[in-house]
Design a protein around this motif. Structure first.
Motif, short mmCIF file in Angstrom:
data_model
loop_
_atom_site.label_atom_id
_atom_site.label_comp_id
_atom_site.label_asym_id
_atom_site.label_seq_id
_atom_site.Cartn_x
_atom_site.Cartn_y
_atom_site.Cartn_z
N GLN A 1 8.10 -13.18 -47.25
CA GLN A 1 7.54 -11.86 -46.98
C GLN A 1 8.38 -10.74 -47.60
O GLN A 1 7.86 -9.66 -47.88
CB GLN A 1 7.43 -11.66 -45.47
N PHE A 2 9.64 -11.02 -47.83
CA PHE A 2 10.56 -10.00 -48.30
C PHE A 2 10.75 -10.04 -49.81
O PHE A 2 11.52 -9.27 -50.35
CB PHE A 2 11.91 -10.21 -47.59
N ARG A 3 10.03 -10.91 -50.52
CA ARG A 3 10.35 -11.14 -51.92
C ARG A 3 10.16 -9.90 -52.79
O ARG A 3 10.95 -9.66 -53.72
CB ARG A 3 9.54 -12.30 -52.47
N ILE A 4 9.12 -9.09 -52.52
CA ILE A 4 8.91 -7.90 -53.35
C ILE A 4 10.05 -6.91 -53.16
O ILE A 4 10.63 -6.40 -54.13
CB ILE A 4 7.56 -7.24 -53.01
N GLN A 5 10.40 -6.63 -51.89
CA GLN A 5 11.52 -5.72 -51.63
C GLN A 5 12.82 -6.25 -52.22
O GLN A 5 13.63 -5.50 -52.75
CB GLN A 5 11.68 -5.50 -50.13
N SER B 1 4.10 -21.96 -31.84
CA SER B 1 5.20 -22.31 -30.93
C SER B 1 6.57 -21.83 -31.42
O SER B 1 7.60 -22.40 -31.07
CB SER B 1 5.25 -23.83 -30.71
N VAL B 2 6.59 -20.79 -32.23
CA VAL B 2 7.86 -20.19 -32.64
C VAL B 2 8.27 -19.18 -31.58
O VAL B 2 7.53 -18.22 -31.33
CB VAL B 2 7.73 -19.50 -34.01
N PRO B 3 9.41 -19.34 -30.95
CA PRO B 3 9.84 -18.39 -29.92
C PRO B 3 9.98 -16.98 -30.51
O PRO B 3 10.44 -16.80 -31.64
CB PRO B 3 11.21 -18.93 -29.47
N ARG B 4 9.57 -16.01 -29.73
CA ARG B 4 9.58 -14.63 -30.22
C ARG B 4 10.99 -14.19 -30.61
O ARG B 4 11.19 -13.55 -31.65
CB ARG B 4 9.03 -13.69 -29.15
N ARG B 5 11.93 -14.49 -29.76
CA ARG B 5 13.29 -14.04 -30.04
C ARG B 5 13.84 -14.70 -31.30
O ARG B 5 14.54 -14.07 -32.09
CB ARG B 5 14.20 -14.33 -28.84
N ARG B 6 13.52 -15.98 -31.48
CA ARG B 6 13.98 -16.65 -32.69
C ARG B 6 13.33 -16.03 -33.92
O ARG B 6 13.98 -15.83 -34.94
CB ARG B 6 13.65 -18.14 -32.61
N TRP B 7 12.04 -15.74 -33.82
CA TRP B 7 11.31 -15.10 -34.91
C TRP B 7 11.97 -13.79 -35.32
O TRP B 7 12.21 -13.53 -36.50
CB TRP B 7 9.87 -14.88 -34.45
N LEU B 8 12.28 -12.95 -34.32
CA LEU B 8 12.91 -11.67 -34.61
C LEU B 8 14.35 -11.84 -35.07
O LEU B 8 14.81 -11.17 -36.00
CB LEU B 8 12.85 -10.76 -33.39
N ALA B 9 15.09 -12.75 -34.43
CA ALA B 9 16.50 -12.95 -34.77
C ALA B 9 16.66 -13.40 -36.22
O ALA B 9 17.58 -12.94 -36.92
CB ALA B 9 17.13 -13.97 -33.83
N VAL B 10 15.76 -14.29 -36.67
CA VAL B 10 15.84 -14.75 -38.06
C VAL B 10 15.61 -13.60 -39.02
O VAL B 10 16.33 -13.44 -40.02
CB VAL B 10 14.83 -15.88 -38.31
N LYS B 11 14.60 -12.80 -38.75
CA LYS B 11 14.31 -11.65 -39.60
C LYS B 11 15.50 -10.68 -39.65
O LYS B 11 15.91 -10.23 -40.73
CB LYS B 11 13.07 -10.92 -39.11
N THR C 1 18.63 -11.26 -39.00
CA THR C 1 19.81 -11.87 -39.60
C THR C 1 19.69 -11.93 -41.12
O THR C 1 20.59 -11.51 -41.86
CB THR C 1 20.04 -13.28 -39.05
N VAL C 2 18.56 -12.46 -41.60
CA VAL C 2 18.40 -12.65 -43.04
C VAL C 2 18.42 -11.32 -43.78
O VAL C 2 19.16 -11.12 -44.75
CB VAL C 2 17.09 -13.40 -43.34
N LEU C 3 17.62 -10.39 -43.32
CA LEU C 3 17.51 -9.12 -44.03
C LEU C 3 18.68 -8.19 -43.73
O LEU C 3 19.04 -7.34 -44.55
CB LEU C 3 16.18 -8.46 -43.70
N MET D 1 23.59 -5.67 -46.01
CA MET D 1 25.05 -5.59 -46.09
C MET D 1 25.54 -5.97 -47.48
O MET D 1 26.47 -5.35 -48.02
CB MET D 1 25.67 -6.49 -45.03
N ALA D 2 24.91 -6.99 -48.08
CA ALA D 2 25.33 -7.42 -49.41
C ALA D 2 25.09 -6.34 -50.45
O ALA D 2 25.95 -6.07 -51.31
CB ALA D 2 24.59 -8.71 -49.79
N VAL D 3 23.93 -5.70 -50.39
CA VAL D 3 23.62 -4.64 -51.34
C VAL D 3 24.59 -3.48 -51.18
O VAL D 3 25.17 -2.98 -52.16
CB VAL D 3 22.16 -4.16 -51.15
N ALA D 4 24.78 -3.02 -49.94
CA ALA D 4 25.67 -1.89 -49.71
C ALA D 4 27.11 -2.23 -50.08
O ALA D 4 27.82 -1.40 -50.66
CB ALA D 4 25.59 -1.47 -48.24
#
Length: 320
Positions: free
Chosen positions: A5-9, A87-97, A99-101, A106-109
Motif C-alpha cells: 500500500q505504501f509503494r507509491i509514497q 482474523s487479523v487483530p486490530r492492534r497488530r494491523w495498526l502496530a505493523v503499519k 512500525t514499518v512506516l 526515521m530512515a529518510v530523516a
C-alpha cells in the motif's frame, strides 16, 4: 500489505531522497574546496539557512502525506474491514503499519540530516551558530525524532478524524506549530542555563542588533556571548540592579548629546554607556549541542510512543 500500500509514497520519497543526496554531496565537496574558510559563512550561510528551513518542513510533510492518509483512507473506503475479517487483530494491523512506516520516516530523516550535517561542518565550524532554531533542527539526530513524531501524529489523527484531507491539513499545521514552540519554550530549559553579567559600554551596545522595544522600553537585543546560545537577556539595569527608567532610556534614545560618535547606535550608545549599565544574561554553551540533540530526540520519541499507545487503544475499542 503495508509495504504494498505504501509503494507509491516510498518510490516518490526514494526518488526525492536520491536527488537531495546527490545535491548535498556536491555541495559538501564545493564547500571543502574553498581555501579561505573565513569566507564560508558569507558564501554559504544563506544556502545553509534555506536548506535547513526546507528540511524543517520534512516532518510536517511526512505527517501530512505519509501519516494522515495511512489509516484515514482505509476508514473512508472501508478496506480495513477486509483485513479484520481475515482474523487479523486490530492492534497488530495498526502496530505493523506504525512500525514499518515509522522506521521508513526515521530512515529518510536520518539520511537527510546526516548528509546536511556533513556538508555543513566547515561552515558551522567557522560560524559557530550551532543553536540557531532553524539550523539546530536540521542537524544531528533530532530530525529523526521530528519525523517519527510527525508520522505518528499523522497516523493517529487520521484514525481519530477518519477523513483524509482534514487530517492532512490538521497534522501539517500542528507539526509546524510544534516545530515553532519547542525551540522557544522547551529547548532553552533542557539543562540549567549558565549566567553572566555583561557591562553595557558604548562599544558593547554598538555590537547589539537592536535597542528598544515596541513599547519603547529599555531593552537591548542581540548581545552575543562567544561560543554560546543566549537564551535570555534582561532589560538594561543600573549599577544598583534596578531597571533603567523609561524616561532615562528615552532621553538617550531621542535626545542624546551630539558627539559625532560612529557605530550602529552612535550618540545613543555613548549616552547609555555613560550610565554604567549592565544586563544579566542566561546562555547555553555550544558544548551542549549534542546533549541537547539527544534530549530532543528522546522527547519526540517519547511523545510518539504515547501517540502510538493512544492509537492502539482507540483502534481496539472505538473504531468500527
Amino acid at each position: 500489505m503495508s509495504l504494498r500500500q505504501f509503494r507509491i509514497q516510498a518510490l516518490v520519497g526514494a526518488f526525492l531522497l536520491v536527488l537531495t543526496a546527490i545535491y548535498l554531496v556536491r555541495l559538501g565537496g564545493d564547500i571543502r574546496a574553498v581555501r579561505d574558510t573565513s569566507q564560508l559563512p558569507s558564501q554559504y550561510g544563506q544556502t545553509m539557512l534555506f536548506l535547513a528551513a526546507g528540511f524543517g518542513l520534512v516532518p510536517a510533510l511526512v505527517g501530512a502525506f505519509w501519516g494522515a492518509p495511512l489509516i484515514a483512507r482505509e476508514l473512508e473506503t472501508g478496506t480495513h474491514r477486509l483485513v479484520w475479517n481475515q482474523s487479523v487483530p486490530r492492534r497488530r494491523w495498526l502496530a505493523v503499519k506504525l512500525t514499518v512506516l515509522g522506521l521508513a520516516s526515521m530512515a529518510v530523516a536520518g539520511t537527510l540530516s546526516a548528509l546536511l550535517t556533513w556538508a555543513a561542518v566547515p561552515v558551522d565550524q567557522v560560524a559557530g551558530d550551532r543553536f540557531s532554531a532553524i539550523l539546530f533542527g536540521a542537524r544531528g539526530v533530532a530530525p529523526i525524532g521530528y519525523a517519527v513524531f510527525g508520522f505518528t501524529l499523522g497516523a493517529v489523527t487520521g484514525l481519530l478524524v477518519r477523513r483524509t484531507l482534514p487530517a492532512m491539513a490538521m497534522v501539517f499545521l500542528a507539526v509546524i506549530a510544534v516545530q515553532v514552540a519547542v525551540p522557544n519554550l522547551l529547548r532553552p530549559n533542557y539543562m540549567p542555563a549558565e549566567r553572566v553579567t555583561v557591562s553595557m559600554s558604548a562599544d558593547t551596545i554598538n555590537q547589539a542588533r537592536a535597542l528598544g522595544s515596541i513599547t519603547g522600553g529599555p531593552v537591548v537585543k542581540g548581545v552575543e556571548i562567544p561560543d554560546a546560545w543566549v537564551t535570555n537577556t534582561s532589560r538594561l539595569l543600573t549599577p544598583d540592579g534596578r531597571q533603567l527608567s523609561d524616561a532615562a532610556f528615552d532621553e538617550c534614545f531621542n535626545n542624546a548629546p551630539k558627539t559625532g560618535a560612529t557605530g550602529r547606535f552612535g550618540d545613543t550608545a555613548v549616552c547609555l554607556g555613560k550610565l554604567d549599565l549592565h544586563v544579566d544574561m542566561a546562555y547555553q554553551p555550544n558544548g551542549r549541542f549534542w546533549p541537547f540533540q539527544w534530549i530532543e530526540l528522546a522527547l519526540h520519541l517519547g511523545i510518539s510512543a504515547l501517540l502510538a499507545a493512544v492509537g492502539l487503544w482507540r483502534v481496539q475499542r472505538r473504531v468500527s
